[in-house]
Design an enzyme around this catalytic site. Structure first.
Site, PDB file in Angstrom:
ATOM      1  N   ASP A  10       0.870  -1.167   0.000  1.00 38.45           N
ATOM      2  CA  ASP A  10       0.000   0.000   0.000  1.00 38.45           C
ATOM      3  C   ASP A  10       0.915   1.226   0.000  1.00 38.45           C
ATOM      4  O   ASP A  10       2.120   1.110   0.257  1.00 38.45           O
ATOM      5  CB  ASP A  10      -0.893  -0.032   1.242  1.00 38.45           C
ATOM      6  CG  ASP A  10      -1.787   1.181   1.352  1.00 38.45           C
ATOM      7  OD1 ASP A  10      -2.382   1.579   0.335  1.00 38.45           O
ATOM      8  OD2 ASP A  10      -1.885   1.742   2.459  1.00 38.45           O
ATOM      9  N   ASP A  12      -0.096   5.085   1.147  1.00 35.87           N
ATOM     10  CA  ASP A  12      -0.281   5.986   2.289  1.00 35.87           C
ATOM     11  C   ASP A  12      -0.184   5.223   3.603  1.00 35.87           C
ATOM     12  O   ASP A  12      -0.930   4.264   3.836  1.00 35.87           O
ATOM     13  CB  ASP A  12      -1.645   6.669   2.195  1.00 35.87           C
ATOM     14  CG  ASP A  12      -1.739   7.596   0.999  1.00 35.87           C
ATOM     15  OD1 ASP A  12      -1.300   8.745   1.110  1.00 35.87           O
ATOM     16  OD2 ASP A  12      -2.252   7.154  -0.055  1.00 35.87           O
TER      17      ASP A  12
END
Length: 218
Positions: A10, A12
């Site tokens: 991922d 953020d």
């Protein structure tokens, strides 16, 4: 023999420490509209969701949607704050420097936004264009589509992928895709991530190389 064929990150909260910056701007702009959001509520309700999903969550919690110009006011302030203060998540660059397995990014943010954040933090060379966006697909997490697209594009079965996530929304998406998840606890507590389906959690990114090499603890 490596435990996995592909590591999917991922963005953020996993690669870039953006959550603390974007959450504060989000709350500030909501407060300016008279919506009494608090920073403490961000991880509980909003983190991990797309902006469009957040608009629906705001309506559900506070009884009304933000004004039509909310995103037009939020995005420039968010982007300016990120350009000024965005940093890599502590330890992640050392992890990427050591990583020998194929790897890519799968994010709810747009691919353009991910590229910008990776450029700001100097992490872009570790990924080049191996960036996959749920926003661009039109099916944000917790739908599994972005993870399935990442695996398919790299020619790897979902069961041979390890995902590094930091939110229950992202963990749910990866598990639905048939992937194992190691979750970083920089954004929310381990119990919530494990409940969503993470196999293991870490509170220090420097623990990842060993986990990637030997596999998560089932």
């Amino acid at each position: 023999m490596p435990a996995y064929e592909l590591v999917v990150f991922d963005c953020d909260g996993v690669l870039v420490d953006s959550e603390r910056i974007t959450n504060q701007i989000f709350v500030d702009v909501l407060n300016e509209e008279g919506i009494p959001a608090r920073i403490e509520e961000m991880a509980r309700h909003f983190v991990g969701h797309s902006l469009e999903q957040c608009m629906d969550i705001i309506a559900r919690i506070y009884g009304r949607r933000p004004g039509a110009d909310f995103l037009a006011r939020y995005r420039p302030r968010r982007d300016a704050a990120l350009r000024k203060g965005l940093q890599p998540v502590p330890g992640i660059e050392q992890v990427l420097r050591q990583l020998q397995l194929p790897h890519c990014v799968a994010s709810n943010s747009s691919a353009a936004k991910v590229r910008e954040m990776l450029d700001i933090t100097g992490l872009r060379p570790y990924f080049h264009d191996k960036i996959f966006s749920a926003s661009d697909l039109g099916k944000p997490k917790p739908a599994p589509d972005v993870y399935l697209r990442a695996a398919e594009s790299q020619g790897v079965k979902p069961s041979d992928c390890l995902v590094i996530e930091d939110t229950d929304v992202g963990v749910t998406a990866a598990v639905a895709a048939g992937m194992r998840v190691c979750a970083y606890t920089g954004t929310m507590e381990a119990s919530r991530l494990l409940k969503a389906g993470a196999v293991q959690t870490v509170d220090n990114m420097l623990l990842l190389p060993d986990i990637i090499n030997r596999g998560v603890e089932e």
